[in-house]
Design a protein around this motif. Structure first.
Motif, PDB file in Angstrom:
ATOM      1  N   MET A   1       0.844  -1.175   0.000  1.00 15.42           N
ATOM      2  CA  MET A   1       0.000   0.000   0.000  1.00 15.42           C
ATOM      3  C   MET A   1       0.891   1.239   0.000  1.00 15.42           C
ATOM      4  O   MET A   1       1.870   1.302   0.730  1.00 15.42           O
ATOM      5  CB  MET A   1      -0.901  -0.037   1.241  1.00 15.42           C
ATOM      6  N   HIS A  85      -2.081   1.116   5.939  1.00 18.69           N
ATOM      7  CA  HIS A  85      -2.038  -0.335   5.685  1.00 18.69           C
ATOM      8  C   HIS A  85      -2.892  -1.115   6.689  1.00 18.69           C
ATOM      9  O   HIS A  85      -3.360  -2.206   6.387  1.00 18.69           O
ATOM     10  CB  HIS A  85      -0.589  -0.844   5.684  1.00 18.69           C
ATOM     11  N   GLU A  88      -6.221  -2.027   5.324  1.00 19.69           N
ATOM     12  CA  GLU A  88      -6.223  -2.826   4.093  1.00 19.69           C
ATOM     13  C   GLU A  88      -7.361  -3.855   4.064  1.00 19.69           C
ATOM     14  O   GLU A  88      -8.141  -3.898   3.120  1.00 19.69           O
ATOM     15  CB  GLU A  88      -4.876  -3.526   3.915  1.00 19.69           C
ATOM     16  N   ALA A 145      -7.219  -0.164  -2.830  1.00 20.13           N
ATOM     17  CA  ALA A 145      -7.516  -1.331  -1.982  1.00 20.13           C
ATOM     18  C   ALA A 145      -8.941  -1.821  -2.223  1.00 20.13           C
ATOM     19  O   ALA A 145      -9.183  -3.025  -2.347  1.00 20.13           O
ATOM     20  CB  ALA A 145      -7.316  -0.976  -0.508  1.00 20.13           C
TER      21      ALA A 145
END
Length: 159
Positions: A1, A85, A88, A145
Motif C-alpha cells: 500500500m 495499511h 487494508e 484497496a
C-alpha cells in the motif's frame, strides 16, 4: 500500500479537523453531487422510501445511515494516515461489498469527484491545489484497496 507525504498528511488532517465534526451535512453535499454527476447510481439504493429522485433518497433514514457510514470511512482513513495499511483488510472487504451490490469500479471515480466537490464547497478559499492533490493521493490509495477487493469478489462469483 502506498504512503502519503508528511505534507499531504498535514493538509488532509487540517482540512478534515472542522469537517469531521459535522459529517452528515458534508456527506449530504457529497452525495447530492454524486447523484447530479451520475443519477443512475440512485438505483443502487433500494430502501423503504422511493429512491427514484435524489431529494427523497437523501432524506430517508436508511440513506442517512449510509451517508454516515461513508463519512466514517473517510474519518478512519484520515485517522490512520500514518498507518493506512492497517485499513487494508477493511477496505478490501468494502470493495467486495460494493461489488456484491452492483457498484461498478468506474463509480469510484465519480465518488472521488463528489468528495473533492464537497471539500471545495465546504472549505472555500482554504481549498487549494496542494490540498486537492493531497486528498486525491489519499483517495487513490483507498480506492486501490477497494478495487482489489472488488476484483477478488468478482473472481469468486465467476468461478
Amino acid at each position: 500500500m502506498e504512503k502519503l507525504s508528511e505534507k499531504d498528511k498535514g493538509l488532509i488532517r487540517d482540512s478534515w479537523e472542522s469537517l469531521g465534526k459535522n459529517k452528515v451535512p458534508h456527506g449530504i453535499v457529497m452525495f447530492t453531487r454524486l447523484f447530479e454527476l451520475d443519477p443512475a447510481l440512485l438505483t443502487l439504493f433500494s430502501y423503504s422510501t422511493n429512491c427514484g429522485v435524489a431529494p427523497e433518497c437523501l432524506s430517508s433514514p436508511e440513506f442517512l445511515e449510509h451517508v454516515t457510514k461513508v463519512m466514517l470511512v473517510i474519518d478512519a482513513a484520515v485517522s490512520h494516515l500514518d498507518d493506512l495499511h492497517t485499513l487494508e483488510e477493511f477496505l478490501l472487504n468494502l470493495g467486495r461489498k460494493h461489488q456484491a451490490v452492483g457498484v461498478k469500479t468506474q463509480s469510484f471515480a465519480v465518488v472521488g469527484e463528489s468528495l473533492l466537490y464537497m471539500l471545495q464547497s465546504s472549505l472555500g478559499p482554504a481549498y487549494t491545489t496542494p490540498l486537492r492533490q493531497a486528498w486525491l493521493n489519499m483517495y487513490s490509495i483507498v480506492v486501490s484497496a477497494m478495487t482489489r477487493g472488488w476484483a477478488k469478489n468478482g473472481e469468486h462469483k465467476s468461478n
